[in-house]
Design an enzyme around this catalytic site. Structure first.
Site, PDB file in Angstrom:
ATOM      1  N   ASP A   1       1.067  -1.307   0.222  1.00  0.00           N
ATOM      2  CA  ASP A   1      -0.495   0.184  -0.144  1.00  0.00           C
ATOM      3  C   ASP A   1       0.605   1.343  -0.031  1.00  0.00           C
ATOM      4  O   ASP A   1       1.686   1.346   0.434  1.00  0.00           O
ATOM      5  CB  ASP A   1      -0.544   0.052   1.368  1.00  0.00           C
ATOM      6  CG  ASP A   1      -1.925   1.116   0.711  1.00  0.00           C
ATOM      7  OD1 ASP A   1      -2.194   1.644   0.625  1.00  0.00           O
ATOM      8  OD2 ASP A   1      -1.784   2.100   2.184  1.00  0.00           O
ATOM      9  N   SER A   2       0.398   2.625  -0.266  1.00  0.00           N
ATOM     10  CA  SER A   2       0.609   3.549  -0.200  1.00  0.00           C
ATOM     11  C   SER A   2       1.442   3.801   1.341  1.00  0.00           C
ATOM     12  O   SER A   2       2.625   4.765   0.933  1.00  0.00           O
ATOM     13  CB  SER A   2       0.613   4.544  -0.386  1.00  0.00           C
ATOM     14  OG  SER A   2      -0.543   4.868   0.419  1.00  0.00           O
TER      15      SER A   2
ATOM     16  N   CYS B   1      -4.224  -0.991  -2.476  1.00  0.00           N
ATOM     17  CA  CYS B   1      -4.106   0.850  -2.555  1.00  0.00           C
ATOM     18  C   CYS B   1      -4.803   1.027  -3.143  1.00  0.00           C
ATOM     19  O   CYS B   1      -4.953  -0.012  -4.677  1.00  0.00           O
ATOM     20  CB  CYS B   1      -2.465   1.039  -2.926  1.00  0.00           C
ATOM     21  SG  CYS B   1      -2.735   2.479  -3.109  1.00  0.00           S
TER      22      CYS B   1
ATOM     23  N   GLU C   1      -4.790   8.430   9.233  1.00  0.00           N
ATOM     24  CA  GLU C   1      -3.621   8.309   9.327  1.00  0.00           C
ATOM     25  C   GLU C   1      -2.976   8.864  10.998  1.00  0.00           C
ATOM     26  O   GLU C   1      -2.150   8.841  11.751  1.00  0.00           O
ATOM     27  CB  GLU C   1      -2.561   8.917   8.422  1.00  0.00           C
ATOM     28  CG  GLU C   1      -2.464   8.181   7.346  1.00  0.00           C
ATOM     29  CD  GLU C   1      -1.685   6.870   6.566  1.00  0.00           C
ATOM     30  OE1 GLU C   1      -0.202   7.767   7.480  1.00  0.00           O
ATOM     31  OE2 GLU C   1      -1.553   6.269   6.576  1.00  0.00           O
TER      32      GLU C   1
ATOM     33  N   CYS D   1     -11.350   2.909  -0.327  1.00  0.00           N
ATOM     34  CA  CYS D   1      -9.385   3.773  -0.582  1.00  0.00           C
ATOM     35  C   CYS D   1      -8.797   2.848   0.949  1.00  0.00           C
ATOM     36  O   CYS D   1      -9.861   2.457   1.818  1.00  0.00           O
ATOM     37  CB  CYS D   1      -9.558   4.873   0.267  1.00  0.00           C
ATOM     38  SG  CYS D   1      -7.687   5.026   1.684  1.00  0.00           S
ATOM     39  N   THR D   2      -8.290   1.741   1.298  1.00  0.00           N
ATOM     40  CA  THR D   2      -7.643   0.885   2.536  1.00  0.00           C
ATOM     41  C   THR D   2      -7.648   1.451   3.601  1.00  0.00           C
ATOM     42  O   THR D   2      -7.653   0.578   4.687  1.00  0.00           O
ATOM     43  CB  THR D   2      -6.551   0.015   2.199  1.00  0.00           C
ATOM     44  OG1 THR D   2      -5.377   0.628   1.450  1.00  0.00           O
ATOM     45  CG2 THR D   2      -7.012  -1.178   1.294  1.00  0.00           C
ATOM     46  N   HIS D   3      -8.009   3.406   3.647  1.00  0.00           N
ATOM     47  CA  HIS D   3      -7.685   3.483   4.436  1.00  0.00           C
ATOM     48  C   HIS D   3      -9.401   3.395   5.339  1.00  0.00           C
ATOM     49  O   HIS D   3      -9.649   4.057   6.467  1.00  0.00           O
ATOM     50  CB  HIS D   3      -7.321   5.296   4.470  1.00  0.00           C
ATOM     51  CG  HIS D   3      -5.794   5.015   4.921  1.00  0.00           C
ATOM     52  ND1 HIS D   3      -5.069   4.827   4.348  1.00  0.00           N
ATOM     53  CD2 HIS D   3      -5.009   5.679   5.681  1.00  0.00           C
ATOM     54  CE1 HIS D   3      -4.068   4.970   4.086  1.00  0.00           C
ATOM     55  NE2 HIS D   3      -3.746   5.643   5.061  1.00  0.00           N
TER      56      HIS D   3
HETATM   57  N1  DGL Z   1      -4.340   3.756   0.618  1.00  0.00           N
HETATM   58  C1  DGL Z   1      -5.057   4.627  -0.178  1.00  0.00           C
HETATM   59  C2  DGL Z   1      -5.817   4.077  -1.384  1.00  0.00           C
HETATM   60  O1  DGL Z   1      -5.832   3.037  -1.150  1.00  0.00           O
HETATM   61  C3  DGL Z   1      -4.829   5.826  -0.536  1.00  0.00           C
HETATM   62  C4  DGL Z   1      -3.517   6.298   0.220  1.00  0.00           C
HETATM   63  C5  DGL Z   1      -3.200   7.427  -0.256  1.00  0.00           C
HETATM   64  O2  DGL Z   1      -3.613   8.855  -0.609  1.00  0.00           O
HETATM   65  O3  DGL Z   1      -1.641   7.172  -0.515  1.00  0.00           O
HETATM   66  O4  DGL Z   1      -6.149   4.938  -2.159  1.00  0.00           O
END
Ligand code: DGL
Length: 269
Positions: free
Chosen positions: A10-11, A73, A152, A186-188
């Site tokens: 992931d990012s 991600c 975050e 988005c995984t967050h």
């Molecule tokens: N985890 C990223 C996603 O699922 C989002 C966070 C980012 O912008 O890097 O898109």
């Protein structure tokens, strides 16, 4: 049977929500996780930059003998999955297709909402896949760029006035449009489930992309006879920047401490 690990990236740390789901659904699998914490967030980047980052992330994971990769991600899944699959000779799973399949299945009225990063929404990947599965669906997308930094920074709990205010503003058009299903693209975002559910109301089904990707991984490994039979290596965690509060944030995503995080110079890959 294949006991080699699965690579997950992931990012940043949001992909740990997918790791949590993989652990639950596939408890025998060994996992190598990479979070590109030195370059997070990906969500506002151009497609060219995302491709470069995604290729480096995959090259790093492939420096191990892995059997599959989960792109945990949304932003990479929506912008770079086709190229990553063309360039690599192992299964690469993204979060878009399984999430859309689930959304179409659970949606009662075909009114499906998507919240994601700006780059994911701009790509149109979720809409295309939903409409391919259900041509008469109505899809409404909304980029939510403030959600990732809020998560975050630990600002995702019910009762937090800042995140609740932001959520109400972002989600108002989706709520007004009467979506019956909302993809947390988005995984967050799974950490925001309570806050989002409070705004949207109990009648709206929320789709966790990491969870759906974990089920897709199970189907893929089962079909190719590549499920692990025993837990050998367990898990290893890598990140491109390890700050003092890394463990605290990681604990929020994974619900337990990460014993050791290895540092990676990702620009070398
Ligand atoms: N985890 C990223 C996603 O699922 C989002 C966070 C980012 O912008 O890097 O898109």
């Amino acid at each position: 049977m294949d006991n080699r690990p699965i690579g997950v990236f992931d990012s940043g740390l949001g992909g740990l929500t997918a790791v949590s789901e993989i652990r639950r659904i596939l408890p025998s699998e060994n996992i190598i996780y990479f979070g590109d914490t030195s370059r997070v967030p990906y969500g506002g980047r151009s497609r060219e930059t995302l491709l470069k980052y995604a290729r480096q992330d995959v090259r790093f994971l492939r420096s191990f003998d892995i059997k599959a990769i989960v792109v945990a991600c949304g932003t990479v899944s929506t912008n770079a999955l086709t190229e990553l699959r063309q360039e690599n000779d192992l299964p690469i799973l993204g979060v878009v297709d399984p999430a859309c399949a689930r959304a179409v299945k659970v949606s009662k009225g075909g009114r499906i909402g998507l919240i994601a990063t700006a780059a994911s929404v701009r790509s149109g990947a979720y809409e295309r896949q939903i409409l391919a599965l259900k041509p008469d669906a109505a899809v409404l997308s909304k980029p939510c760029p403030l959600f990732v930094p809020l998560v975050e920074n630990g600002r995702y709990h019910r009762g937090d006035v800042v995140v609740e205010t932001v959520a109400r503003e972002y989600l108002a058009p989706l709520k007004d449009a009467g979506v019956d299903t909302l993809i947390l693209g988005c995984t967050h975002y799974p950490l925001l489930t309570d806050v989002i559910a409070d705004v949207m109301g109990s009648g709206v089904a929320l789709i966790n992309t990491g969870g759906e990707a974990a089920w897709e991984l199970k189907r893929t490994l089962t079909a190719s006879g590549a499920l692990a039979q025993e837990r050998q290596g367990g898990e290893a965690f890598y990140a491109s920047d390890i700050s003092g509060d890394f463990s605290a944030i990681a604990r929020e995503f994974l619900h337990e401490d990460i014993p050791h995080v290895h540092s990676v110079e990702i620009e070398r890959y």
